[in-house]
Design a protein around this motif. Structure first.
Motif, mmCIF file in Angstrom:
data_model
loop_
_atom_site.group_PDB
_atom_site.id
_atom_site.type_symbol
_atom_site.label_atom_id
_atom_site.label_comp_id
_atom_site.label_asym_id
_atom_site.label_seq_id
_atom_site.Cartn_x
_atom_site.Cartn_y
_atom_site.Cartn_z
ATOM 1 N N LEU A 1 0.738 -1.447 0.086
ATOM 2 C CA LEU A 1 0.098 0.173 -0.043
ATOM 3 C C LEU A 1 0.868 1.214 -0.022
ATOM 4 O O LEU A 1 0.559 2.203 -0.796
ATOM 5 N N LYS A 2 1.930 1.400 0.777
ATOM 6 C CA LYS A 2 2.663 2.295 0.830
ATOM 7 C C LYS A 2 3.567 2.705 -0.541
ATOM 8 O O LYS A 2 3.800 3.711 -1.099
ATOM 9 N N LYS A 3 3.894 1.502 -1.243
ATOM 10 C CA LYS A 3 4.471 1.654 -2.436
ATOM 11 C C LYS A 3 3.598 2.214 -3.565
ATOM 12 O O LYS A 3 3.937 2.979 -4.407
ATOM 13 N N VAL A 4 2.324 1.756 -3.487
ATOM 14 C CA VAL A 4 1.313 2.228 -4.409
ATOM 15 C C VAL A 4 1.151 3.630 -4.166
ATOM 16 O O VAL A 4 0.980 4.471 -5.024
ATOM 17 N N ARG A 5 0.781 4.015 -2.953
ATOM 18 C CA ARG A 5 0.727 5.681 -2.473
ATOM 19 C C ARG A 5 1.880 6.308 -2.998
ATOM 20 O O ARG A 5 1.625 7.667 -3.681
ATOM 21 N N ARG A 6 3.163 5.703 -2.890
ATOM 22 C CA ARG A 6 4.201 6.531 -3.469
ATOM 23 C C ARG A 6 4.458 6.631 -5.013
ATOM 24 O O ARG A 6 4.757 7.945 -5.607
ATOM 25 N N ASN A 7 4.232 5.627 -5.813
ATOM 26 C CA ASN A 7 4.306 5.628 -7.207
ATOM 27 C C ASN A 7 3.042 5.906 -7.874
ATOM 28 O O ASN A 7 3.035 5.932 -9.037
ATOM 29 N N GLY A 8 1.828 5.903 -7.234
ATOM 30 C CA GLY A 8 0.746 6.183 -7.834
ATOM 31 C C GLY A 8 -0.009 4.680 -8.653
ATOM 32 O O GLY A 8 -0.893 4.625 -8.948
ATOM 33 N N THR A 9 0.941 3.618 -8.561
ATOM 34 C CA THR A 9 0.650 2.257 -9.161
ATOM 35 C C THR A 9 1.438 1.393 -8.626
ATOM 36 O O THR A 9 2.622 1.654 -7.998
ATOM 37 N N TYR A 10 1.157 -0.008 -8.512
ATOM 38 C CA TYR A 10 2.000 -1.022 -8.030
ATOM 39 C C TYR A 10 2.297 -2.019 -9.430
ATOM 40 O O TYR A 10 1.316 -2.595 -10.018
ATOM 41 N N LYS A 11 3.710 -2.088 -9.435
ATOM 42 C CA LYS A 11 4.019 -2.979 -10.847
ATOM 43 C C LYS A 11 4.749 -4.139 -10.120
ATOM 44 O O LYS A 11 5.599 -3.993 -9.349
ATOM 45 N N THR A 12 4.352 -5.600 -10.526
ATOM 46 C CA THR A 12 4.811 -6.503 -10.233
ATOM 47 C C THR A 12 5.964 -6.930 -11.115
ATOM 48 O O THR A 12 6.026 -6.724 -12.148
ATOM 49 N N SER A 13 7.256 -7.201 -10.733
ATOM 50 C CA SER A 13 8.495 -7.504 -11.568
ATOM 51 C C SER A 13 8.279 -8.823 -12.333
ATOM 52 O O SER A 13 7.586 -9.698 -11.991
#
Length: 354
Positions: free
Chosen positions: A342-354
């Motif tokens: 959730l924090k990563k999504v908030r920082r980047n605006g989206t969440y991408k899996t590698s």
């Protein structure tokens, strides 16, 4: 795992060096003032003379008459008057001496200020004015000594960098809802009670639940508060802990291994993070039981965080470990979304899996 004698002696050496530094600085200032204000030294030289003058006055003062020199009734009256007069003279002399000293001090201060120096330019300077850079106020440790001890404990704990980001000041409920929020609040309350009772009670905590729900975060929050009490804390991820034990045992580093065990068994709080991420085998299981058992016998608190449920804990480790934890640990379950995601999504605006 309290401070070693070497660590304590090193702190005391630092205090001694601090006092030497201030003493040399004061001497440098004094020579500067003497060179710029010759009258200042003349005033300082007067002070010992005032003390000698007072001492001579006290030594050569006329003694009071004894009662045997006169009749009893007259003697008592004379003696009382004489003693009263003597006390009056002493008090007068003492006040006069203090007045003279005060006058000289005022003149010295005025000379300094007229020459452009601060009035307290030649007063002793201290890093800690409370203990005068000794580390002690009477027989009690000064707050500055406690702070130095705590700093060393932080360095030993392996937590210094983590605590900057993970502490009660940054703790937030915003990631939880419903039943997850209730569980989180209960875990926080248990954590605060653990801290408040740490000096009086022996207690252990077992945080378990889904990934990224704040188990490690709460453990580190607790660690900061316990360190601030001046208690030794050690933190290890389970994988790092058992890798280190293995390296000592199979590397035949007996002395280092025993020293490490002494720290593990003796520190006031041990935190084992992410139990279950290590490669579990009979050796690891035996080492874990030995560690938990020794700390229990020594009544030293332990906090374990893990993604393993109680059922998975029992399946992975021995029944003895399961029994030790379920009978001697306060168990807190944490659930909810993965806060790291959730924090990563908030920082980047989206969440991408590698």
């Amino acid at each position: 795992m309290a401070l070693s004698k070497e660590q304590y002696d090193n702190i005391m050496l630092q205090y001694s060096q601090t006092r030497d530094r201030h003493r040399h600085e004061l001497e440098r200032r004094r020579h500067l003032v003497y060179a710029k204000i010759p009258e200042y030294k003349e005033l300082e030289d007067r002070i010992p003379g005032l003390g000698l003058e007072r001492l001579r006055s006290a030594l050569f003062a006329a003694p009071a008459k004894s009662p045997q020199d006169e009749g009893d009734s007259t003697a008592r009256s004379t003696s009382t008057a004489s003693e009263s007069g003597s006390r009056s003279i002493d008090r007068s002399g003492s006040v006069s001496f203090k007045d003279q000293i005060r006058k000289v001090s005022d003149e010295k201060r005025a000379l300094l200020m007229r020459a452009g120096f601060p009035g307290d330019y030649l007063e002793p300077q201290y890093d800690c004015p409370d203990c005068h850079d000794t580390g002690y106020i009477g027989s009690q440790k000064c707050h500055c000594l406690r702070a130095r001890e705590i700093e060393i404990l932080y360095d030993q704990s392996h937590l210094k960098d983590l605590i900057r980001q993970q502490n009660f000041r940054t703790l937030s409920e915003q990631w939880y809802q419903g039943e997850d929020l209730q569980r989180f609040r209960k875990a926080v309350q248990v954590s605060r009670t653990f801290i408040n009772n740490f000096r009086q009670d022996y207690e252990n905590l077992y945080f378990y639940g889904t990934v990224g729900t704040g188990k490690s975060f709460l453990s580190i929050c607790i660690a900061e508060q316990i360190l601030n009490l001046g208690a030794p804390v050690l933190y290890f991820s389970a994988s790092a802990l058992f890798d280190r034990i293995s390296s000592y045992v199979f590397g035949r580093a007996r002395a280092e291994y025993q020293s490490f065990l002494d720290d593990l068994y003796g520190c006031d709080l041990l935190i084992i993070d992410d139990l279950g991420t290590e490669m579990t085998n009979s050796f690891v299981s035996a080492q874990l039981f030995s560690l938990l058992n020794e700390r229990h016998l020594n009544r030293k608190s332990t906090i374990i965080s893990t993604n393993l449920s109680l059922e998975e804990l029992q399946d992975r480790y021995s029944d003895r470990i399961f029994s030790r934890i379920t009978s001697n640990y306060t168990v807190c379950k944490l659930t909810g979304p993965d806060i790291r995601v959730l924090k990563k999504v908030r920082r980047n605006g989206t969440y991408k899996t590698s």
